[in-house]
Scaffold this motif. Structure first.
Motif, mmCIF file in Angstrom:
data_model
loop_
_atom_site.group_PDB
_atom_site.id
_atom_site.type_symbol
_atom_site.label_atom_id
_atom_site.label_comp_id
_atom_site.label_asym_id
_atom_site.label_seq_id
_atom_site.Cartn_x
_atom_site.Cartn_y
_atom_site.Cartn_z
ATOM 1 N N PRO A 216 4.506 -2.753 3.472
ATOM 2 C CA PRO A 216 4.840 -4.014 2.804
ATOM 3 C C PRO A 216 3.627 -4.946 2.710
ATOM 4 C CG PRO A 216 6.469 -3.463 4.493
ATOM 5 C CD PRO A 216 5.311 -2.522 4.684
ATOM 6 N N ALA A 217 3.653 -5.798 1.705
ATOM 7 C CA ALA A 217 2.605 -6.801 1.569
ATOM 8 C C ALA A 217 2.607 -7.721 2.792
ATOM 9 C CB ALA A 217 2.822 -7.606 0.302
ATOM 10 N N LYS A 218 1.468 -8.186 3.160
ATOM 11 C CA LYS A 218 1.344 -9.057 4.320
ATOM 12 C C LYS A 218 2.214 -10.295 4.152
ATOM 13 C CE LYS A 218 -2.164 -11.299 7.209
ATOM 14 N NZ LYS A 218 -3.608 -11.595 7.371
ATOM 15 N N GLY A 219 3.003 -10.590 5.174
ATOM 16 C CA GLY A 219 3.843 -11.765 5.147
ATOM 17 C C GLY A 219 5.229 -11.541 4.586
ATOM 18 N N TYR B 36 0.499 1.800 11.386
ATOM 19 C CA TYR B 36 -0.129 0.781 10.538
ATOM 20 C C TYR B 36 0.880 0.153 9.570
ATOM 21 C CZ TYR B 36 -4.654 2.002 12.438
ATOM 22 O OH TYR B 36 -5.720 2.191 13.296
ATOM 23 N N ARG B 37 2.127 0.125 9.983
ATOM 24 C CA ARG B 37 3.215 -0.567 9.280
ATOM 25 C C ARG B 37 3.674 0.118 7.996
ATOM 26 N NH1 ARG B 37 3.504 -5.210 7.194
ATOM 27 N NH2 ARG B 37 1.324 -5.655 6.725
ATOM 28 N N TYR B 38 3.314 1.361 7.787
ATOM 29 C CA TYR B 38 3.870 2.096 6.662
ATOM 30 C C TYR B 38 5.300 2.500 6.991
ATOM 31 C CZ TYR B 38 -0.494 2.613 4.051
ATOM 32 O OH TYR B 38 -1.631 2.379 3.315
ATOM 33 N N GLU B 39 6.173 2.354 6.002
ATOM 34 C CA GLU B 39 7.586 2.673 6.183
ATOM 35 C C GLU B 39 7.984 3.826 5.270
ATOM 36 O OE1 GLU B 39 9.514 -0.974 5.234
ATOM 37 O OE2 GLU B 39 8.630 -2.073 6.939
ATOM 38 N N PRO B 40 8.685 4.828 5.792
ATOM 39 C CA PRO B 40 9.128 5.941 4.942
ATOM 40 C C PRO B 40 10.189 5.482 3.943
ATOM 41 C CG PRO B 40 10.072 6.133 7.143
ATOM 42 C CD PRO B 40 9.099 4.999 7.202
ATOM 43 N N VAL B 41 10.030 5.905 2.689
ATOM 44 C CA VAL B 41 10.999 5.511 1.657
ATOM 45 C C VAL B 41 11.615 6.710 0.948
ATOM 46 C CG1 VAL B 41 9.924 3.256 1.253
ATOM 47 C CG2 VAL B 41 9.170 5.247 -0.088
ATOM 48 N N GLU B 42 10.993 7.879 1.045
ATOM 49 C CA GLU B 42 11.528 9.045 0.330
ATOM 50 C C GLU B 42 10.870 10.316 0.864
ATOM 51 O OE1 GLU B 42 12.025 10.711 -4.284
ATOM 52 O OE2 GLU B 42 11.057 8.778 -3.888
ATOM 53 N N LYS B 43 11.633 11.393 0.900
ATOM 54 C CA LYS B 43 11.112 12.713 1.222
ATOM 55 C C LYS B 43 10.977 13.507 -0.077
ATOM 56 C CE LYS B 43 11.363 12.450 5.828
ATOM 57 N NZ LYS B 43 10.208 12.623 6.738
ATOM 58 N N ILE B 44 9.830 14.153 -0.274
ATOM 59 C CA ILE B 44 9.630 14.988 -1.456
ATOM 60 C C ILE B 44 9.075 16.335 -1.011
ATOM 61 C CG2 ILE B 44 9.296 13.052 -3.045
ATOM 62 C CD1 ILE B 44 6.282 13.533 -2.878
ATOM 63 N N ALA C 297 0.857 -1.177 0.000
ATOM 64 C CA ALA C 297 0.000 0.000 0.000
ATOM 65 C C ALA C 297 0.896 1.231 0.000
ATOM 66 C CB ALA C 297 -0.916 0.007 1.216
ATOM 67 N N TYR C 298 0.452 2.261 -0.689
ATOM 68 C CA TYR C 298 1.286 3.436 -0.967
ATOM 69 C C TYR C 298 0.551 4.703 -0.561
ATOM 70 C CZ TYR C 298 3.923 6.812 -3.855
ATOM 71 O OH TYR C 298 4.664 7.874 -4.300
ATOM 72 N N LEU C 299 1.304 5.712 -0.097
ATOM 73 C CA LEU C 299 0.722 7.020 0.186
ATOM 74 C C LEU C 299 1.813 8.076 0.287
ATOM 75 C CD1 LEU C 299 1.339 7.716 3.430
ATOM 76 C CD2 LEU C 299 -0.507 6.072 3.773
ATOM 77 N N GLU C 300 1.386 9.346 0.215
ATOM 78 C CA GLU C 300 2.250 10.483 0.499
ATOM 79 C C GLU C 300 1.726 11.149 1.765
ATOM 80 O OE1 GLU C 300 1.765 10.012 -4.004
ATOM 81 O OE2 GLU C 300 0.364 10.642 -2.428
#
Length: 222
Positions: free
Chosen positions: A217-220, A188-196, A173-176
Motif C-alpha cells: 500500500p501507498a505510505k499512509g 516490507y509490507r507487501y500484501e498478497p492479493v491473488e495467486k496465479i 508497489a507491485y510484484l509477482e
C-alpha cells in the motif's frame, strides 16, 4: 541483518553481462523453464541478446540495481525496478491507452516455446491490468540473488531501495512473488492479493509454476 560488506547502487551498462549471469543462475529452477522451454540451456547468442536488453533498458531509464560485496567487488544480486506513471505529469492516473501500451509481449527467444512464452506474458500482463488499473505504481520486475550468496540480506537491501521510491512518490508497489520469495516481501509490507500459475504440463512440461501477486500500500494508506 544485512551484511555490512554489501552496498547497493545503480547498475552500469558495462555490467549488464554480470547481471544476466546472476539472473540466469537465480531463475534456473523456475522462470528459465518458461523462457527456455525447448532446451535446458540457452545459446550464447540468446544470453548475449538478454545482456543487450539489460544495457538498453538502463539507457531507457529502467532502474537496474546491483548489490556488491565490497570485500571482493563482486556483484552478488540485482533488481529491476520501474516507475509506471501517467505521461501527463499533471495527471494522477494513466489513460487506458497508456496502460495497454505498457503491457506488451516481446519476441520469444530461439529456445522458447511460442505458446508458453505468450501464455506467461499474457498471464502477467492481464493480472497487472486487473490489479492496478490506471493507477501509477512502482513495480519490481525482477529480484535475483546468486545462489551462492543467499541469506546475506542482499534481497532486502534491493527491495528497500524501491520501497523508499514508492513512499517518496506516494504510490503503491507491485510484484509477482515466487513461493520462496513471498516471506521476504511480507516483511516490507507487501500484501498478497491473488495467486496465479502457469501449468507447463499443458505443453509437455513437468510442473506448474506458481506466484503470489503482492501489492504494497501507498505510505499512509490504511
Amino acid at each position: 541483518m544485512p551484511d555490512n560488506n554489501l552496498t547497493v547502487s545503480l547498475l552500469k551498462p558495462d555490467e549488464a553481462e554480470q547481471y544476466m549471469r546472476i539472473r540466469h543462475a537465480a531463475f534456473k529452477h523456475d522462470v528459465n523453464k518458461i523462457l527456455y522451454f525447448n532446451q535446458p540451456e540457452p545459446s550464447q547468442a540468446t544470453l548475449d541478446h538478454v545482456t543487450r536488453d539489460i544495457a538498453d533498458g538502463i539507457a531507457e531509464g529502467i532502474f537496474y540495481l546491483k548489490c556488491v560485496d565490497t570485500t571482493t567487488n563482486e556483484i552478488i544480486a540485482g533488481a529491476r525496478w520501474r516507475y509506471v506513471r501517467p505521461n501527463d505529469t499533471n495527471s494522477t492516473a494513466r489513460t487506458w491507452e497508456e496502460v495497454n501500451a505498457e503491457l506488451t509481449i516481446p519476441e520469444p527467444y530461439t529456445e522458447s516455446h511460442p505458446e508458453v512464452w505468450h501464455a506467461f506474458y499474457k498471464l502477467f500482463n492481464e493480472t497487472k491490468k486487473k490489479q492496478m488499473g490506471t493507477r501509477p505504481y512502482w513495480v519490481l520486475d525482477t529480484l535475483v540473488t546468486h545462489p551462492d550468496h543467499h541469506r546475506r540480506g542482499a534481497g532486502g537491501m534491493l527491495l528497500k531501495w524501491g520501497c523508499a521510491k514508492a513512499d517518496e512518490a506516494g504510490t503503491e508497489a507491485y510484484l509477482e512473488a515466487s513461493e520462496m520469495g513471498e516471506p521476504l516481501y511480507q516483511r516490507y509490507r507487501y500484501e498478497p492479493v491473488e495467486k496465479i500459475a502457469l501449468d507447463l504440463r499443458r505443453w509437455g512440461g513437468e510442473e506448474e509454476i506458481r506466484w503470489t501477486v503482492m501489492i504494497r500500500p501507498a505510505k499512509g494508506s490504511n
